[in-house]
Motif scaffolding. Structure first.
Motif, PDB file in Angstrom:
ATOM      1  N   SER A 190      44.520 108.299  33.995  1.00 30.65           N
ATOM      2  CA  SER A 190      45.573 107.764  33.215  1.00 30.65           C
ATOM      3  C   SER A 190      45.614 106.416  32.924  1.00 30.65           C
ATOM      4  CB  SER A 190      46.863 108.302  33.883  1.00 30.65           C
ATOM      5  OG  SER A 190      47.144 107.729  35.032  1.00 30.65           O
ATOM      6  N   GLY A 191      46.600 106.146  32.033  1.00 29.61           N
ATOM      7  CA  GLY A 191      47.007 104.608  32.019  1.00 29.61           C
ATOM      8  C   GLY A 191      47.518 104.085  33.216  1.00 29.61           C
ATOM      9  N   SER A 192      48.159 104.905  33.752  1.00 24.67           N
ATOM     10  CA  SER A 192      49.141 104.461  34.964  1.00 24.67           C
ATOM     11  C   SER A 192      48.100 104.040  36.130  1.00 24.67           C
ATOM     12  CB  SER A 192      50.023 105.051  35.777  1.00 24.67           C
ATOM     13  OG  SER A 192      50.980 105.596  34.477  1.00 24.67           O
ATOM     14  N   ALA A 193      46.919 104.997  36.142  1.00 27.96           N
ATOM     15  CA  ALA A 193      45.685 105.009  37.212  1.00 27.96           C
ATOM     16  C   ALA A 193      45.049 103.633  36.767  1.00 27.96           C
ATOM     17  CB  ALA A 193      45.138 106.102  37.035  1.00 27.96           C
ATOM     18  N   GLU A 242      45.398  92.615  31.213  1.00 28.45           N
ATOM     19  CA  GLU A 242      46.029  93.122  29.779  1.00 28.45           C
ATOM     20  C   GLU A 242      46.279  94.556  29.968  1.00 28.45           C
ATOM     21  OE1 GLU A 242      44.168  91.610  26.459  1.00 28.45           O
ATOM     22  OE2 GLU A 242      42.501  90.983  27.651  1.00 28.45           O
ATOM     23  N   ASP A 243      47.574  94.904  29.561  1.00 28.48           N
ATOM     24  CA  ASP A 243      47.764  96.114  29.736  1.00 28.48           C
ATOM     25  C   ASP A 243      47.531  96.638  28.258  1.00 28.48           C
ATOM     26  OD1 ASP A 243      48.813  98.857  29.280  1.00 28.48           O
ATOM     27  OD2 ASP A 243      50.584  98.451  30.392  1.00 28.48           O
ATOM     28  N   SER A 244      46.629  97.185  27.755  1.00 28.54           N
ATOM     29  CA  SER A 244      46.316  97.437  26.467  1.00 28.54           C
ATOM     30  C   SER A 244      46.431  99.013  25.939  1.00 28.54           C
ATOM     31  CB  SER A 244      44.699  96.890  25.943  1.00 28.54           C
ATOM     32  OG  SER A 244      44.758  95.702  26.371  1.00 28.54           O
ATOM     33  N   PHE A 260      43.538 100.721  29.514  1.00 25.18           N
ATOM     34  CA  PHE A 260      43.783 101.526  28.401  1.00 25.18           C
ATOM     35  C   PHE A 260      44.391 102.752  28.518  1.00 25.18           C
ATOM     36  CE2 PHE A 260      41.001  98.278  27.194  1.00 25.18           C
ATOM     37  CZ  PHE A 260      41.174  98.098  25.838  1.00 25.18           C
ATOM     38  N   SER A 261      44.949 103.483  27.890  1.00 23.81           N
ATOM     39  CA  SER A 261      45.709 104.980  28.259  1.00 23.81           C
ATOM     40  C   SER A 261      45.120 105.763  27.062  1.00 23.81           C
ATOM     41  CB  SER A 261      47.159 104.992  28.204  1.00 23.81           C
ATOM     42  OG  SER A 261      47.803 106.150  28.025  1.00 23.81           O
ATOM     43  N   LEU A 262      44.731 107.033  27.644  1.00 25.41           N
ATOM     44  CA  LEU A 262      44.431 108.050  26.552  1.00 25.41           C
ATOM     45  C   LEU A 262      45.457 109.422  26.540  1.00 25.41           C
ATOM     46  CD1 LEU A 262      40.506 108.504  27.554  1.00 25.41           C
ATOM     47  CD2 LEU A 262      41.804 107.101  25.498  1.00 25.41           C
ATOM     48  N   GLY A 299      50.379 110.603  23.278  1.00 26.04           N
ATOM     49  CA  GLY A 299      50.848 109.655  22.212  1.00 26.04           C
ATOM     50  C   GLY A 299      50.263 108.310  21.997  1.00 26.04           C
ATOM     51  N   LYS A 300      48.929 108.238  22.431  1.00 24.76           N
ATOM     52  CA  LYS A 300      48.395 106.907  22.320  1.00 24.76           C
ATOM     53  C   LYS A 300      47.304 107.017  21.015  1.00 24.76           C
ATOM     54  CE  LYS A 300      50.588 105.181  25.448  1.00 24.76           C
ATOM     55  NZ  LYS A 300      50.585 104.983  26.878  1.00 24.76           N
ATOM     56  N   HIS A 301      46.716 106.059  20.726  1.00 25.42           N
ATOM     57  CA  HIS A 301      45.716 105.983  19.208  1.00 25.42           C
ATOM     58  C   HIS A 301      44.906 107.199  19.565  1.00 25.42           C
ATOM     59  CE1 HIS A 301      47.298 102.027  18.772  1.00 25.42           C
ATOM     60  NE2 HIS A 301      46.927 102.006  17.425  1.00 25.42           N
TER      61      HIS A 301
HETATM   62  C1  LIG Z   1      51.361 104.493  28.162  1.00 26.98           C
HETATM   63  C2  LIG Z   1      51.512 103.450  28.836  1.00 26.98           C
HETATM   64  C3  LIG Z   1      51.067 103.319  30.067  1.00 26.98           C
HETATM   65  C4  LIG Z   1      50.802 104.535  30.934  1.00 26.98           C
HETATM   66  O1  LIG Z   1      49.780 105.182  30.622  1.00 26.98           O
HETATM   67  P1  LIG Z   1      49.778 106.853  31.164  1.00 26.98           P
HETATM   68  O2  LIG Z   1      48.435 107.484  30.394  1.00 26.98           O
HETATM   69  O3  LIG Z   1      51.052 107.674  30.429  1.00 26.98           O
HETATM   70  O4  LIG Z   1      49.917 106.852  32.582  1.00 26.98           O
HETATM   71  C5  LIG Z   1      51.002 102.076  30.548  1.00 26.98           C
HETATM   72  N1  LIG Z   1      51.523 101.073  30.007  1.00 26.98           N
HETATM   73  C6  LIG Z   1      51.813 100.989  28.532  1.00 26.98           C
HETATM   74  C7  LIG Z   1      52.103  99.608  27.821  1.00 26.98           C
HETATM   75  C8  LIG Z   1      51.807 102.295  27.836  1.00 26.98           C
HETATM   76  O5  LIG Z   1      52.046 102.456  26.778  1.00 26.98           O
END
Ligand SMILES: *Cc1c(COP(=O)(O)O)cnc(C)c1O
Length: 409
Positions: free
Chosen positions: A67-70, A164-166, A188-190, A193-195
């Motif tokens: 995940s993006g959190s991971a 960088e949280d992208s 990055f997050s997949l 709701g992401k791109h």
């Molecule tokens: C979505 C998001 C996350 C977390 O990503 P997940 O895949 O939902 O865990 C972290 N930072 C930002 C800026 C996000 O938009």
């Protein structure tokens, strides 16, 4: 007299109407299933995703994860803070970017934001730096890059790594360089709701060999696959992406450039249509940046518009069926219970019990940009399936609503 407005349903990123999932994803997914190998430790799709993504961003290493959190957790773990070390971050972000700091026993120190962009700046970060600062996390909020030249100059001069949280910033650029490839580590997050999406999923990037090694290990229970005498070297979870997600991600990635271009083109059209309206500002752009419009945000002035962003959102919903988000995350991250009440491990309050008092001082006067920014922001839903008809509809809805609301204020 009540005039019934003509209603158009906007494509949504929560279902097929606003997503690019289709035949290409199904074909690769069928291949993954047909192979009988669903773990990325043995399969080919996640490896291909990692290579393709590294090439696209222009970095040496990319690792897929859960995940993006991971991804953010993996980045923080690669930095390896000592308990009580400080990590500077932003007061407006997804909680998934903050809890990893606590899991790795560091203190999140919140920098204020520029209310025009809702992003941290070199100036707001500098105010948070102490001799315990171990890293800086910058978030390219809504797809609009932070001022990376200034931030990297500040961080490099002090030898502080930048994450960088992208998650919202796929292919956004600053001075021609892609987000996630400028700082020390990119995330990055997949998520849905992401791109681009695999439902859940994430990717971390870096050019640094030593960090790359720790990132790879952290995702893999710190097991040294391929080493002469592999062992579990340190505390780490299983954050692996599986081949099913990898197959979908490979197909999604091939569509990313087009997705970004379409979001930018429709954003440009809306911005043109909203010029010169008193009380709203269209997205502010640093001329060095390309914005990739994860969302399209208006800044709404309550002096001109009755009840400001909240009033405008209400009219858009009730009169036009457009569901926007005033205040985005509602309140600054430091006012959420987990941070405010220090709810971590049992009743220990760890690692907050190790914090300098100034690092956990959330007095509102320290965050003027955050409060002003949240007050004004109106987040419009956005995705790559918007047509000219949708943009015209949104523009007409906003103009009609504002005409009503400005006469009331
Ligand atoms: C979505 C998001 C996350 C977390 O990503 P997940 O895949 O939902 O865990 C972290 N930072 C930002 C800026 C996000 O938009």
């Amino acid at each position: 007299m009540v005039v019934q407005n003509y209603r158009l349903t906007l494509p949504s990123d929560q279902d097929t109407s606003g997503r690019t999932l289709g035949a290409e994803e199904i074909q690769l997914l069928a291949q993954a299933i047909g192979s009988g190998t669903l773990t990325s430790t043995k399969g080919t799709f996640v490896k291909q995703l990692e290579r393709d993504f590294a090439d696209l961003i222009g970095v040496k290493y990319a690792y897929a994860c859960a995940s993006g959190s991971a991804a953010v957790h993996t980045a923080i773990a690669a930095i390896d803070p000592e308990p009580g070390d400080e990590i500077i971050t932003t007061s407006i972000t997804d909680m998934g970017a903050l809890t990893p700091i606590l899991y790795q026993t560091a203190i999140p120190v919140f920098a204020d934001v520029d209310p025009r962009t809702w992003n941290v700046t070199a100036e707001t970060i500098e105010k948070c730096i102490s001799d315990r600062t171990k890293a800086i996390v910058v978030t390219h909020l809504f797809g609009n890059p932070c001022e990376m030249a200034e931030i990297m100059a500040l961080a490099d001069a002090r030898g502080i790594p930048v994450i960088e949280d992208s998650a919202q910033g796929f292919l956004a650029t600053h001075n021609g360089q892609a987000m996630g490839g400028i700082g020390t580590i990119g995330c990055f997050s997949l998520q849905q709701g992401k791109h681009i999406t695999t439902g859940e999923g994430g990717i971390v990037t870096t050019n640094d060999e030593a960090f790359a090694r720790r990132m790879f290990l952290f995702v893999n229970k710190a097991f040294g696959y391929g080493d002469p005498k592999p062992d579990h070297y340190f505390i780490a979870p299983n954050y692996r992406m599986c081949e099913l997600q990898g197959a979908v991600a490979v197909a999604q990635l091939s569509k990313l450039k087009d997705i970004v271009a379409r979001r930018q083109a429709s954003a440009r059209k809306l911005t043109e249509q909203l010029q010169g309206i008193a009380g709203i500002e269209t997205p502010w752009q640093d001329p060095r940046n390309t914005h990739v419009y994860w969302k399209y945000c208006l800044s709404v002035d309550a002096q001109f518009i009755h009840e400001g962003a909240i009033g405008l959102a209400k009219r858009l919903k009730e009169d036009f069926g457009i569901f926007s988000a005033p205040r985005y995350i509602q309140k600054p991250a430091f006012q959420c219970e987990v941070i405010q009440n220090q709810r971590t491990f049992g009743n220990s309050r760890f690692p907050f019990n190790l914090a300098r008092p100034e690092a956990v001082d959330y007095s509102p006067e320290k965050f003027p940009g955050t409060f002003a920014g949240l007050e004004r922001v109106l987040v419009l839903p956005w995705n790559e399936a918007y047509t000219d008809e949708h943009i015209d509809y949104i523009a007409r809805a906003i103009k009609t609503a504002i005409a009503q609301l400005s006469s009331q204020s």
